[in-house]
Design a protein around this motif. Structure first.
Motif, PDB file in Angstrom:
ATOM      1  N   LEU A  75       0.832  -1.205   0.000  1.00 44.27           N
ATOM      2  CA  LEU A  75       0.000   0.000   0.000  1.00 44.27           C
ATOM      3  C   LEU A  75       0.865   1.253   0.000  1.00 44.27           C
ATOM      4  CD1 LEU A  75      -2.773   1.326   0.180  1.00 44.27           C
ATOM      5  CD2 LEU A  75      -2.628   1.123   2.683  1.00 44.27           C
ATOM      6  N   GLU A  76       1.950   1.247   0.783  1.00 50.27           N
ATOM      7  CA  GLU A  76       2.841   2.405   0.800  1.00 50.27           C
ATOM      8  C   GLU A  76       3.534   2.590  -0.544  1.00 50.27           C
ATOM      9  OE1 GLU A  76       4.481   3.105   5.251  1.00 50.27           O
ATOM     10  OE2 GLU A  76       4.992   1.157   4.383  1.00 50.27           O
ATOM     11  N   LEU A  77       3.928   1.509  -1.187  1.00 48.56           N
ATOM     12  CA  LEU A  77       4.561   1.628  -2.502  1.00 48.56           C
ATOM     13  C   LEU A  77       3.600   2.221  -3.511  1.00 48.56           C
ATOM     14  CD1 LEU A  77       6.540  -1.741  -2.678  1.00 48.56           C
ATOM     15  CD2 LEU A  77       7.430   0.526  -2.129  1.00 48.56           C
ATOM     16  N   ARG A  78       2.341   1.811  -3.453  1.00 49.38           N
ATOM     17  CA  ARG A  78       1.346   2.404  -4.358  1.00 49.38           C
ATOM     18  C   ARG A  78       1.149   3.882  -4.045  1.00 49.38           C
ATOM     19  NH1 ARG A  78      -1.049  -2.781  -3.789  1.00 49.38           N
ATOM     20  NH2 ARG A  78      -2.364  -2.089  -2.048  1.00 49.38           N
ATOM     21  N   ARG A  79       1.220   4.232  -2.751  1.00 45.73           N
ATOM     22  CA  ARG A  79       1.086   5.640  -2.382  1.00 45.73           C
ATOM     23  C   ARG A  79       2.259   6.449  -2.915  1.00 45.73           C
ATOM     24  NH1 ARG A  79       0.935   5.543   3.362  1.00 45.73           N
ATOM     25  NH2 ARG A  79      -1.105   4.574   3.050  1.00 45.73           N
ATOM     26  N   MET A  87      14.038   1.799  -5.088  1.00 41.28           N
ATOM     27  CA  MET A  87      14.736   1.797  -6.373  1.00 41.28           C
ATOM     28  C   MET A  87      14.976   0.401  -6.930  1.00 41.28           C
ATOM     29  SD  MET A  87      17.463   4.905  -5.867  1.00 41.28           S
ATOM     30  CE  MET A  87      18.044   4.687  -7.542  1.00 41.28           C
ATOM     31  N   HIS A  88      14.790  -0.637  -6.132  1.00 44.68           N
ATOM     32  CA  HIS A  88      15.045  -2.011  -6.569  1.00 44.68           C
ATOM     33  C   HIS A  88      14.273  -2.337  -7.861  1.00 44.68           C
ATOM     34  CE1 HIS A  88      16.003  -6.260  -6.071  1.00 44.68           C
ATOM     35  NE2 HIS A  88      14.749  -6.520  -6.418  1.00 44.68           N
ATOM     36  N   PRO A  89      14.906  -3.024  -8.826  1.00 44.55           N
ATOM     37  CA  PRO A  89      16.243  -3.628  -8.794  1.00 44.55           C
ATOM     38  C   PRO A  89      17.359  -2.693  -9.266  1.00 44.55           C
ATOM     39  CG  PRO A  89      15.124  -4.299 -10.773  1.00 44.55           C
ATOM     40  CD  PRO A  89      14.147  -3.446 -10.014  1.00 44.55           C
ATOM     41  N   ALA A  90      17.043  -1.442  -9.537  1.00 47.24           N
ATOM     42  CA  ALA A  90      18.097  -0.488  -9.885  1.00 47.24           C
ATOM     43  C   ALA A  90      18.957  -0.220  -8.651  1.00 47.24           C
ATOM     44  CB  ALA A  90      17.500   0.813 -10.392  1.00 47.24           C
ATOM     45  N   ARG A  93      16.201  12.490 -19.729  1.00 47.79           N
ATOM     46  CA  ARG A  93      15.046  11.639 -20.030  1.00 47.79           C
ATOM     47  C   ARG A  93      14.176  11.436 -18.807  1.00 47.79           C
ATOM     48  NH1 ARG A  93      17.604   6.353 -21.878  1.00 47.79           N
ATOM     49  NH2 ARG A  93      15.439   5.644 -21.734  1.00 47.79           N
ATOM     50  N   ALA A  94      14.794  11.353 -17.624  1.00 39.25           N
ATOM     51  CA  ALA A  94      14.045  11.101 -16.393  1.00 39.25           C
ATOM     52  C   ALA A  94      13.133  12.262 -16.024  1.00 39.25           C
ATOM     53  CB  ALA A  94      15.010  10.801 -15.251  1.00 39.25           C
ATOM     54  N   LEU A  95      13.403  13.447 -16.543  1.00 36.96           N
ATOM     55  CA  LEU A  95      12.506  14.573 -16.276  1.00 36.96           C
ATOM     56  C   LEU A  95      11.124  14.321 -16.861  1.00 36.96           C
ATOM     57  CD1 LEU A  95      14.856  17.636 -16.941  1.00 36.96           C
ATOM     58  CD2 LEU A  95      14.036  16.819 -14.723  1.00 36.96           C
ATOM     59  N   ALA A  96      11.058  13.658 -17.996  1.00 36.55           N
ATOM     60  CA  ALA A  96       9.783  13.401 -18.666  1.00 36.55           C
ATOM     61  C   ALA A  96       9.253  12.001 -18.415  1.00 36.55           C
ATOM     62  CB  ALA A  96       9.937  13.629 -20.171  1.00 36.55           C
ATOM     63  N   ASP A  97      10.053  11.127 -17.848  1.00 41.64           N
ATOM     64  CA  ASP A  97       9.651   9.750 -17.563  1.00 41.64           C
ATOM     65  C   ASP A  97       9.904   9.483 -16.091  1.00 41.64           C
ATOM     66  OD1 ASP A  97       9.225   7.067 -17.315  1.00 41.64           O
ATOM     67  OD2 ASP A  97      10.517   6.465 -18.983  1.00 41.64           O
ATOM     68  N   PRO A  98       8.904   9.705 -15.219  1.00 39.55           N
ATOM     69  CA  PRO A  98       9.156   9.666 -13.775  1.00 39.55           C
ATOM     70  C   PRO A  98       9.550   8.308 -13.228  1.00 39.55           C
ATOM     71  CG  PRO A  98       6.808   9.891 -14.225  1.00 39.55           C
ATOM     72  CD  PRO A  98       7.517  10.074 -15.538  1.00 39.55           C
ATOM     73  N   GLY A 155      11.376  -1.150 -10.695  1.00 44.02           N
ATOM     74  CA  GLY A 155      10.563  -2.067  -9.911  1.00 44.02           C
ATOM     75  C   GLY A 155       9.165  -1.567  -9.627  1.00 44.02           C
ATOM     76  N   LEU A 156       8.942  -0.250  -9.777  1.00 37.82           N
ATOM     77  CA  LEU A 156       7.624   0.315  -9.504  1.00 37.82           C
ATOM     78  C   LEU A 156       6.801   0.528 -10.771  1.00 37.82           C
ATOM     79  CD1 LEU A 156       8.545   3.000  -6.795  1.00 37.82           C
ATOM     80  CD2 LEU A 156       7.757   0.652  -6.461  1.00 37.82           C
ATOM     81  N   ALA A 157       7.357   0.171 -11.919  1.00 33.98           N
ATOM     82  CA  ALA A 157       6.706   0.470 -13.195  1.00 33.98           C
ATOM     83  C   ALA A 157       5.309  -0.135 -13.285  1.00 33.98           C
ATOM     84  CB  ALA A 157       7.574  -0.015 -14.349  1.00 33.98           C
ATOM     85  N   ALA A 158       5.139  -1.368 -12.807  1.00 35.75           N
ATOM     86  CA  ALA A 158       3.837  -2.021 -12.927  1.00 35.75           C
ATOM     87  C   ALA A 158       2.764  -1.285 -12.137  1.00 35.75           C
ATOM     88  CB  ALA A 158       3.930  -3.472 -12.457  1.00 35.75           C
ATOM     89  N   LEU A 159       3.142  -0.649 -11.035  1.00 38.61           N
ATOM     90  CA  LEU A 159       2.164   0.049 -10.209  1.00 38.61           C
ATOM     91  C   LEU A 159       1.662   1.321 -10.860  1.00 38.61           C
ATOM     92  CD1 LEU A 159       3.803  -0.309  -6.671  1.00 38.61           C
ATOM     93  CD2 LEU A 159       2.116  -1.795  -7.760  1.00 38.61           C
TER      94      LEU A 159
END
Length: 257
Positions: free
Chosen positions: A9-13, A86-89, A234-239, A245-249
């Motif tokens: 739940l915290e990761l989704r938040r 940040m996992h797995p980065a 690139r990270a400025l436009a792609d959060p 690891g959080l991409a799916a959320l």
């Protein structure tokens, strides 16, 4: 002892809001020495003529690499929580602390406007980027009220800022945020000493005036993805570029700007 990891739940938040707060993470045996170091610096080394420079960069620059300050990150469990986000980065090593102090009723320390760190900063060359992946902050001292020099952030604002950087902003542009974000007052981080905040780099934020009778002191750690030097623009436009690891959320709908 390692802290309890963030729950699903915290990761989704974090994905939705861009911010997580862990209350009371830093124990007194780690917090106390760091707070006393900063207090001693203020009594013996603070130079009022350099207040603007301290505010733009860091107070107590001589303490930036002190073990007591770095221990707030490396020995409190904060490092483990950042690693989870940040996992797995992997994150680059954290070797410096930034100290920010909001002094009580200081006319020479005005409120800061909404901004994203390291982009179009007044003290940087317009085409310089000094960005990172996320920031972790530890409250060292101060009143847990919204008018005591607290950080004010826009929950979910990282999503709006990513759209801004993707389509409305160019490198060297003076405006740090779009008008709809600049006009926001933000949500105040009302926190006690020992509380920590982790915040996505793209979350817009500002710092208010301190009308309390005591200084508000924060220690911040800027965490970078190991390849941030290559990914920064690139990270400025792609959060979520640096948070694989959080991409799916991110596929879940949100109601934030």
């Amino acid at each position: 002892m390692a802290p309890a990891p963030f729950t699903p739940l915290e990761l989704r938040r974090f994905v939705t809001d861009g911010v997580l707060i862990r209350r009371g993470l830093v124990p007194e045996q780690i917090l106390g020495p760091a707070a006393r170091r900063v207090s001693t610096w203020m009594r013996h080394e603070y130079d009022a003529a350099r207040l603007a420079g301290y505010t733009n960069q860091t107070f107590a620059p001589s303490l930036a690499r002190h073990p007591d300050l770095l221990g707030l990150y490396h020995h409190s469990g904060l490092h483990e929580l950042v690693t989870q986000l940040m996992h797995p980065a992997a994150a680059a090593p954290v070797t410096t602390a930034q100290i920010q102090i909001r002094l009580p009723d200081s006319a020479d320390q005005p409120a800061k406007d909404m901004h994203v760190d390291g982009v179009s900063c007044p003290h940087l060359h317009p085409e310089d980027l000094n960005t990172f992946t996320l920031i972790a902050g530890v409250v060292l001292s101060g009143s847990a009220t919204s008018d005591a020099g607290a950080l004010h952030f826009v929950p979910g604002g990282h999503q709006r800022m990513a759209r801004y950087f993707a389509s409305e902003w160019t490198l060297g542009q003076a405006a740090q945020t779009p008008p709809d974000i600049a006009a926001r007052s933000g949500t105040a981080l009302t926190a006690e000493p020992g509380d920590v905040i982790v915040m996505h780099h793209l979350v817009p934020h500002r710092v208010g005036l301190n009308t309390s009778p005591v200084p508000r002191t924060m220690a911040y750690f800027r965490i970078q993805h190991t390849d941030h030097h290559r990914l920064a623009e690139r990270a400025l436009a792609d959060p979520w570029l640096e948070y694989p690891g959080l991409a799916a959320l991110t596929e879940q709908p949100t109601s934030h700007p």
